[in-house]
Design an enzyme around this catalytic site. Sequence first.
Site, mmCIF file in Angstrom:
data_model
loop_
_atom_site.group_PDB
_atom_site.id
_atom_site.type_symbol
_atom_site.label_atom_id
_atom_site.label_comp_id
_atom_site.label_asym_id
_atom_site.label_seq_id
_atom_site.Cartn_x
_atom_site.Cartn_y
_atom_site.Cartn_z
ATOM 1 N N HIS A 1 -64.829 13.975 -7.800
ATOM 2 C CA HIS A 1 -64.193 13.912 -6.490
ATOM 3 C C HIS A 1 -64.841 14.887 -5.509
ATOM 4 O O HIS A 1 -65.220 15.997 -5.887
ATOM 5 C CB HIS A 1 -62.716 14.314 -6.582
ATOM 6 C CG HIS A 1 -61.823 13.301 -7.199
ATOM 7 N ND1 HIS A 1 -61.923 12.912 -8.515
ATOM 8 C CD2 HIS A 1 -60.781 12.608 -6.678
ATOM 9 C CE1 HIS A 1 -60.973 12.022 -8.777
ATOM 10 N NE2 HIS A 1 -60.271 11.818 -7.670
ATOM 11 N N GLU B 1 -76.392 25.235 5.678
ATOM 12 C CA GLU B 1 -76.913 24.513 6.837
ATOM 13 C C GLU B 1 -78.424 24.342 6.741
ATOM 14 O O GLU B 1 -78.963 23.270 7.058
ATOM 15 C CB GLU B 1 -76.557 25.263 8.122
ATOM 16 C CG GLU B 1 -75.077 25.223 8.469
ATOM 17 C CD GLU B 1 -74.739 26.037 9.692
ATOM 18 O OE1 GLU B 1 -73.923 25.573 10.502
ATOM 19 O OE2 GLU B 1 -75.303 27.144 9.848
ATOM 20 N N ASN C 1 -68.313 19.711 -13.064
ATOM 21 C CA ASN C 1 -67.108 19.118 -12.509
ATOM 22 C C ASN C 1 -65.838 19.666 -13.153
ATOM 23 O O ASN C 1 -64.917 20.111 -12.467
ATOM 24 C CB ASN C 1 -67.170 17.593 -12.697
ATOM 25 C CG ASN C 1 -65.932 16.888 -12.208
ATOM 26 O OD1 ASN C 1 -65.383 17.233 -11.175
ATOM 27 N ND2 ASN C 1 -65.482 15.893 -12.960
ATOM 28 N N GLU D 1 -71.072 32.339 9.902
ATOM 29 C CA GLU D 1 -72.168 31.674 9.211
ATOM 30 C C GLU D 1 -72.911 32.601 8.265
ATOM 31 O O GLU D 1 -73.502 32.141 7.264
ATOM 32 C CB GLU D 1 -73.143 31.077 10.225
ATOM 33 C CG GLU D 1 -72.665 29.782 10.854
ATOM 34 C CD GLU D 1 -73.658 29.259 11.864
ATOM 35 O OE1 GLU D 1 -73.859 28.035 11.894
ATOM 36 O OE2 GLU D 1 -74.240 30.066 12.624
#
Length: 462
Positions: free
Chosen positions: A301, A434, A332, A454
């Site tokens: 998910h 990013e 996971n 950031e």
Amino acid sequence: MKIKHLLFTLSTAAFFLSACQKSAVAPAFNSQVSARISAGNLNKSLAITQTFDEGFESGSKTAYADASVTFTSGSWDLNDALIGTSTSDAKTGTKSVRIRNTGTLGMNFDVSTGASTVTLSYAVYGSDGSSAFQLWVSSNGGSSYTEVGTTSVTASSTSLATATFTVNQSGSLRFQLRKTTGGTNRINIDEFTINSFDSSSGGGGTGGGSTADNTNLLLGNPSGATSSITNADNYLIDQTYYTESYNRDKGEPNWVSWYVGSTTLGSESRANDFRADTNLPTGWYEVQATSYSGSGFDRGHNCPSGDRTSTTAANEATFLMDNMIPQAPKNNEQTWASLEEYGRSLVSAGSEIYVIMGSYGSGGTGSAGSATTINSGNVVVPSNIWKVIVVIPNGNNDLSRITSSTRVIAVNTPNINTISTDWTQYITTVQAIETATGYSLLTNLPAAVRAALETKKDAGAI
């Protein structure tokens, strides 16, 4: 009402239940009304605060004659309809509404929260043939109604399916369901859920528009995704309970964004109904519940089942296959499950969180070895999986309360099966994510605040 809205409590059992491990596949979901928004509606991001979920359990009516019945949510009018309790009635729990001919099911009361979406379960009764129905809305106390959308929903299966109607309307509203075809064929209706248009009714604040409290895209649209089918590898889908940028050619999301607060956590059990999203644009490949079988990768998910335990509809929404990525089992079921549980523990302790998760690259290592794609090349195995969590105390006007001192947890893990179980080993910065993805995160924040957040590197589980 079947679903009790309780605060999520931590336990060892809940930890393993909330992980995204492989599970038995339930019958397919057959939603025939899309809950998606158009590009022109992007300035009205849907809130996920639930107004109510009516399961029709508390009332009784054994005849079809027109009469009103009081349920947990209020008084409803049942015309050529009754409360079905037989083994032939499709239902969750012990009761559902059974409608015949051109009968109706309607609210005798208004909800003042408006509505972003209305979700309900439906099926044919017993061995009856198909019937169609429509949803209508009134903004003047029932004096007049207009149809929600332009497409009728057809019930053709004895198994409950789910339809989600996009409303996107503020103010005081009431709804009426109208059976329109099928003659004496009967249909069952259950789990009637209204999600508010704005978030003024739920814990976590007030506000409207794209920066409304508790909305999935409060922090921004990282890749500038749109709902144009020409933008197939950056296709914006609003699934009501989360919003995603879907990548048709990869068969998975680029990123998924959602909110977690006390209103999203409850006692609903894990649905495990992994299924294809049949609402993808015509001609697009639909990843199936079995598409990951034998690959050595979990159906991992993005928006976790454990973050959507307030209602059946909310939990089921997380099992659409376009919320999944091929994820190494230990990544996971251990590392990522622990991070998810930690996020929910912050909410249980009095915070609310905004989450963005995504993946990038190709080539991961699961329990059966390394792979770059699975499902005959239709699904890419990402090399990395990342998540950003913004944490604020419960309150109002959420966006304005995010400052340069706000806690931000950024994590980037390799998609391998030899990963450490300790997610804190993979803490990074928003800026690093990013750089790796090319996305612009936190763009709805003031420039100075965004710049400060950031570069912050979190201290880990504290």
